[in-house]
Design a protein around this motif. Structure first.
Motif, short mmCIF file in Angstrom:
data_model
loop_
_atom_site.label_atom_id
_atom_site.label_comp_id
_atom_site.label_asym_id
_atom_site.label_seq_id
_atom_site.Cartn_x
_atom_site.Cartn_y
_atom_site.Cartn_z
N ARG A 4 0.84 -1.21 0.00
CA ARG A 4 0.00 0.00 0.00
C ARG A 4 0.87 1.25 0.00
O ARG A 4 0.58 2.23 -0.69
N PHE A 5 1.95 1.25 0.77
CA PHE A 5 2.86 2.39 0.82
C PHE A 5 3.47 2.66 -0.56
O PHE A 5 3.49 3.79 -1.03
N LEU A 6 3.96 1.60 -1.21
CA LEU A 6 4.59 1.76 -2.52
C LEU A 6 3.60 2.28 -3.56
O LEU A 6 3.95 3.12 -4.40
N LEU A 7 2.35 1.83 -3.48
CA LEU A 7 1.34 2.30 -4.43
C LEU A 7 1.02 3.79 -4.23
O LEU A 7 0.69 4.48 -5.19
N ARG A 8 1.15 4.29 -3.00
CA ARG A 8 0.87 5.70 -2.73
C ARG A 8 1.99 6.64 -3.15
O ARG A 8 1.82 7.86 -3.09
N LEU A 9 3.13 6.10 -3.58
CA LEU A 9 4.25 6.97 -3.96
C LEU A 9 3.97 7.80 -5.21
O LEU A 9 4.64 8.79 -5.46
N GLY A 10 3.01 7.40 -6.01
CA GLY A 10 2.74 8.10 -7.26
C GLY A 10 3.69 7.71 -8.36
O GLY A 10 3.83 8.40 -9.36
N ILE A 11 4.37 6.58 -8.17
CA ILE A 11 5.35 6.07 -9.14
C ILE A 11 4.82 4.76 -9.69
O ILE A 11 4.24 3.95 -8.96
N GLU A 12 5.00 4.55 -10.98
CA GLU A 12 4.60 3.29 -11.62
C GLU A 12 5.54 2.18 -11.15
O GLU A 12 6.75 2.29 -11.28
N LEU A 13 4.98 1.12 -10.57
CA LEU A 13 5.80 0.01 -10.09
C LEU A 13 6.02 -0.99 -11.21
O LEU A 13 5.10 -1.35 -11.93
N CYS A 14 7.25 -1.44 -11.34
CA CYS A 14 7.61 -2.39 -12.38
C CYS A 14 8.41 -3.52 -11.73
O CYS A 14 9.43 -3.27 -11.10
N TRP A 15 7.91 -4.75 -11.86
CA TRP A 15 8.60 -5.92 -11.32
C TRP A 15 9.90 -6.11 -12.07
O TRP A 15 9.91 -6.31 -13.28
N ALA A 16 10.99 -6.06 -11.37
CA ALA A 16 12.31 -6.27 -11.97
C ALA A 16 13.05 -7.27 -11.08
O ALA A 16 13.36 -6.97 -9.93
N THR A 17 13.31 -8.43 -11.61
CA THR A 17 13.93 -9.46 -10.79
C THR A 17 14.94 -10.25 -11.61
O THR A 17 15.07 -10.04 -12.81
N THR A 18 15.64 -11.12 -10.94
CA THR A 18 16.71 -11.96 -11.51
C THR A 18 17.81 -11.13 -12.17
O THR A 18 18.23 -11.38 -13.29
N TRP A 19 18.29 -10.12 -11.45
CA TRP A 19 19.45 -9.37 -11.91
C TRP A 19 20.64 -10.32 -11.98
O TRP A 19 20.72 -11.28 -11.23
N ASP A 20 21.62 -10.02 -12.80
CA ASP A 20 22.79 -10.88 -12.94
C ASP A 20 23.88 -10.58 -11.94
O ASP A 20 24.82 -11.33 -11.78
N ASP A 21 23.81 -9.40 -11.28
CA ASP A 21 24.88 -9.03 -10.35
C ASP A 21 24.31 -8.11 -9.27
O ASP A 21 23.16 -7.71 -9.30
N GLU A 22 25.16 -7.78 -8.31
CA GLU A 22 24.78 -6.83 -7.28
C GLU A 22 24.99 -5.41 -7.81
O GLU A 22 25.84 -5.17 -8.66
N GLN A 23 24.24 -4.49 -7.27
CA GLN A 23 24.35 -3.09 -7.66
C GLN A 23 25.75 -2.57 -7.35
O GLN A 23 26.32 -2.87 -6.31
N SER A 24 26.30 -1.78 -8.28
CA SER A 24 27.63 -1.22 -8.08
C SER A 24 27.69 0.20 -8.64
O SER A 24 26.73 0.70 -9.22
N GLU A 25 28.83 0.83 -8.49
CA GLU A 25 29.05 2.17 -9.03
C GLU A 25 28.87 2.20 -10.54
O GLU A 25 28.46 3.21 -11.11
N LEU A 26 29.18 1.09 -11.21
CA LEU A 26 28.99 1.01 -12.67
C LEU A 26 27.52 1.20 -13.04
O LEU A 26 27.20 1.81 -14.07
N ASP A 27 26.62 0.69 -12.21
CA ASP A 27 25.19 0.86 -12.47
C ASP A 27 24.79 2.33 -12.39
O ASP A 27 24.07 2.84 -13.24
N GLN A 28 25.28 3.03 -11.37
CA GLN A 28 24.98 4.46 -11.23
C GLN A 28 25.56 5.25 -12.39
O GLN A 28 24.91 6.13 -12.93
N THR A 29 26.77 4.90 -12.81
CA THR A 29 27.40 5.56 -13.95
C THR A 29 26.55 5.36 -15.21
O THR A 29 26.32 6.30 -15.97
N TYR A 30 26.06 4.16 -15.41
CA TYR A 30 25.23 3.86 -16.57
C TYR A 30 23.94 4.67 -16.55
O TYR A 30 23.53 5.26 -17.54
N VAL A 31 23.28 4.69 -15.38
CA VAL A 31 22.03 5.44 -15.26
C VAL A 31 22.27 6.92 -15.53
O VAL A 31 21.52 7.56 -16.27
N ASN A 32 23.33 7.47 -14.96
CA ASN A 32 23.65 8.89 -15.18
C ASN A 32 23.90 9.19 -16.65
O ASN A 32 23.51 10.25 -17.15
#
Length: 130
Positions: free
Chosen positions: A62-90
């Motif tokens: 319920r909390f996540l739904l109230r954020l006003g953000i579209e929720l998207c199921w994202a699972t089975t990542w191949d690795d753990e989050q790292s600085e490379l991910d942030q660099t890619y997003v930026n």
């Protein structure tokens, strides 16, 4: 107007996949999800495999739904989050972006939910979280 997306890795942030099976946290509801083969050669296996154990917290949903953000199921990542991910997003994402790691042993906690709410408030989107 399109709402921002929240790619939510269910295995860990929402479901305590790394928690001990005998220690279901307070507020969580146990669910059993049948394993359905994604590939034709696996289709006969689904009836013989034990279902996945999933623990979900309805209050967090319920909390996540109230954020006003579209929720998207994202699972089975191949690795753990790292600085490379942030660099890619930026480099590849034109809008604001937040990468936030959640401990899979304890899943979403108060500080994680506050981080998501703060990020949602920083966006110019209608939402119900105060």
């Amino acid at each position: 107007m399109n709402r921002p997306l929240l790619f939510l890795d269910v295995g860990g942030p929402v479901n305590h996949y790394a928690a001990k099976p005998s220690k279901r946290p307070d507020g969580y509801t146990p669910l059993r999800v049948p394993r359905v083969g994604a590939y034709p050669e696996h289709r006969g296996l689904s009836s013989r495999r034990r279902p996945l154990r999933i623990w979900l917290n309805p209050d967090q949903g319920r909390f996540l739904l109230r954020l006003g953000i579209e929720l998207c199921w994202a699972t089975t990542w191949d690795d753990e989050q790292s600085e490379l991910d942030q660099t890619y997003v930026n480099a590849h994402h034109r809008g604001p972006g937040l990468l936030h790691r959640v401990n899979p042993r304890v899943a979403l906690q108060g500080n994680d939910l506050h981080t998501l709410a703060d990020f949602a408030r920083s966006l110019d989107t209608p939402r119900a979280v105060g």
